[in-house]
Design an enzyme around this catalytic site. Sequence first.
Site, PDB file in Angstrom:
ATOM      1  N   GLN A 136       0.980  -1.184   0.051  1.00  9.82           N
ATOM      2  CA  GLN A 136       0.223   0.011   0.099  1.00  9.82           C
ATOM      3  C   GLN A 136       0.848   1.117  -0.205  1.00  9.82           C
ATOM      4  O   GLN A 136       2.048   1.262   0.814  1.00  9.82           O
ATOM      5  CB  GLN A 136      -1.049  -0.044   1.396  1.00  9.82           C
ATOM      6  CG  GLN A 136      -1.938   0.914   1.293  1.00  9.82           C
ATOM      7  CD  GLN A 136      -3.093   0.750   2.143  1.00  9.82           C
ATOM      8  OE1 GLN A 136      -3.225  -0.387   2.600  1.00  9.82           O
ATOM      9  NE2 GLN A 136      -3.865   1.830   2.815  1.00  9.82           N
ATOM     10  N   SER A 146       4.406  -6.526   2.730  1.00 10.01           N
ATOM     11  CA  SER A 146       2.985  -6.227   3.352  1.00 10.01           C
ATOM     12  C   SER A 146       2.040  -6.951   2.440  1.00 10.01           C
ATOM     13  O   SER A 146       1.863  -7.975   2.062  1.00 10.01           O
ATOM     14  CB  SER A 146       2.871  -4.962   3.757  1.00 10.01           C
ATOM     15  OG  SER A 146       1.873  -4.728   4.734  1.00 10.01           O
ATOM     16  N   LEU A 147       1.154  -5.932   2.125  1.00 12.99           N
ATOM     17  CA  LEU A 147       0.160  -6.354   1.050  1.00 12.99           C
ATOM     18  C   LEU A 147       0.469  -7.106  -0.189  1.00 12.99           C
ATOM     19  O   LEU A 147      -0.166  -7.950  -0.640  1.00 12.99           O
ATOM     20  CB  LEU A 147      -0.860  -5.059   0.432  1.00 12.99           C
ATOM     21  CG  LEU A 147      -1.814  -5.155  -0.824  1.00 12.99           C
ATOM     22  CD1 LEU A 147      -2.913  -5.896  -0.410  1.00 12.99           C
ATOM     23  CD2 LEU A 147      -2.086  -3.604  -1.157  1.00 12.99           C
ATOM     24  N   ARG A 159      -9.194  -8.317   3.836  1.00 15.38           N
ATOM     25  CA  ARG A 159      -8.192  -7.463   4.715  1.00 15.38           C
ATOM     26  C   ARG A 159      -8.221  -6.007   4.716  1.00 15.38           C
ATOM     27  O   ARG A 159      -7.985  -5.519   5.883  1.00 15.38           O
ATOM     28  CB  ARG A 159      -6.752  -7.986   4.119  1.00 15.38           C
ATOM     29  CG  ARG A 159      -5.558  -7.183   4.517  1.00 15.38           C
ATOM     30  CD  ARG A 159      -4.366  -7.900   3.851  1.00 15.38           C
ATOM     31  NE  ARG A 159      -2.963  -7.598   4.394  1.00 15.38           N
ATOM     32  CZ  ARG A 159      -2.298  -6.469   4.246  1.00 15.38           C
ATOM     33  NH1 ARG A 159      -2.667  -5.346   3.534  1.00 15.38           N
ATOM     34  NH2 ARG A 159      -1.029  -6.343   5.115  1.00 15.38           N
ATOM     35  N   HIS A 188       0.916  -3.507  11.300  1.00 21.39           N
ATOM     36  CA  HIS A 188       2.039  -4.315  11.607  1.00 21.39           C
ATOM     37  C   HIS A 188       2.196  -4.328  13.139  1.00 21.39           C
ATOM     38  O   HIS A 188       3.430  -4.118  13.513  1.00 21.39           O
ATOM     39  CB  HIS A 188       3.120  -4.390  10.581  1.00 21.39           C
ATOM     40  CG  HIS A 188       2.804  -4.846   9.337  1.00 21.39           C
ATOM     41  ND1 HIS A 188       2.531  -6.153   9.279  1.00 21.39           N
ATOM     42  CD2 HIS A 188       2.654  -4.025   8.242  1.00 21.39           C
ATOM     43  CE1 HIS A 188       2.314  -6.220   7.636  1.00 21.39           C
ATOM     44  NE2 HIS A 188       2.241  -4.977   7.147  1.00 21.39           N
ATOM     45  N   GLN A 206       0.481 -12.217   9.882  1.00 19.55           N
ATOM     46  CA  GLN A 206       0.928 -10.999   9.244  1.00 19.55           C
ATOM     47  C   GLN A 206       0.724  -9.592   9.505  1.00 19.55           C
ATOM     48  O   GLN A 206       1.509  -8.711   9.708  1.00 19.55           O
ATOM     49  CB  GLN A 206       0.785 -11.090   7.630  1.00 19.55           C
ATOM     50  CG  GLN A 206       2.013 -10.088   6.697  1.00 19.55           C
ATOM     51  CD  GLN A 206       1.089  -9.454   5.495  1.00 19.55           C
ATOM     52  OE1 GLN A 206      -0.051  -9.052   5.761  1.00 19.55           O
ATOM     53  NE2 GLN A 206       1.542  -9.782   4.512  1.00 19.55           N
TER      54      GLN A 206
END
Length: 305
Positions: free
Chosen positions: A10, A88-89, A113, A211, A260
């Site tokens: 992102q 991440s994403l 998500r 996170h 995650q």
Amino acid sequence: MAKAFVFPGQGSQFPGMCKDLYDAHAEAREMFQAADRLLGFSLTDVMFNGTADDLKQTKVTQPAVFLHSVVAQRLMTIEKPDMVAGHSLGEFSALVACGALRFEDALLLVSARAQAMQAACEANPGTMAAVLGLDDEKVVEICDQISNNFKQAEGSNLQTTSNHVVVAANFNNPGQIVISGEVEAVEAACVALKEAGARRALRLNVGGAFHSSLMQPAAEDLKAAILKTDFHKPFCPIYQNVTAKAETDPETIRENLLKQLTAPVRWTQSVQNMIADGATEFFEFGPGDVLKGMIRKINPEVLVG
């Protein structure tokens, strides 16, 4: 020579993203049409005609970056990768690229998500900050110190119910870490990090503590969707954010994905491990080229395409 495919997260979105591929390739148009149908709104219209603010909506941003990344990789003529990773994403795009998830299943997970993270941000407001010029260990130590200071202070105040926590969230490359947590804790950490010698410790324009433990409600909301999704054995290893290690077992991949949202993104370690395992050339797929810059700082000797 081993090839590694990597996928951004992102923040790399922009108005008009992926329109060139859409206009030029029938396969891209089919994937966009499928995405619009599965999501229940015209992601295509927002990506091509929306403003930067429209694209900042979490329910739009994450599917948009995912779709762009997967389309870009599908249309490339490069042979299959020897290993993959996503930031991440971007891990969801990587899971499609290595065959661990079907495109449609991954898109629905990304949508779930995004909605879960948005709800968690509203329930537990937080922020993030970029820290430059300090060793990883020092940043972790100071974040732990700040969190413990707040915990001790709150222990003597029974009326305090806030979750003052700050953690190292993204290990992007040596000397560049993103911290995440409750606003006051992040601000206190920024002060302490500058006093410890950080070149910069600057809050980012984000609405959530990604996170970190503040994302636990989102992780719980996403858990059911992940558990009912079919994961397949990938044809090459994926280096996941949580472990930074090569993974090929579908159930291990699922378990790591469950963790995650609340665990740090170990990008530096992932790239280092990929290189140690033979990666000599990295290809980034998706909007922007932020990962290329990170990889060059991690190891300037590898090829980045």
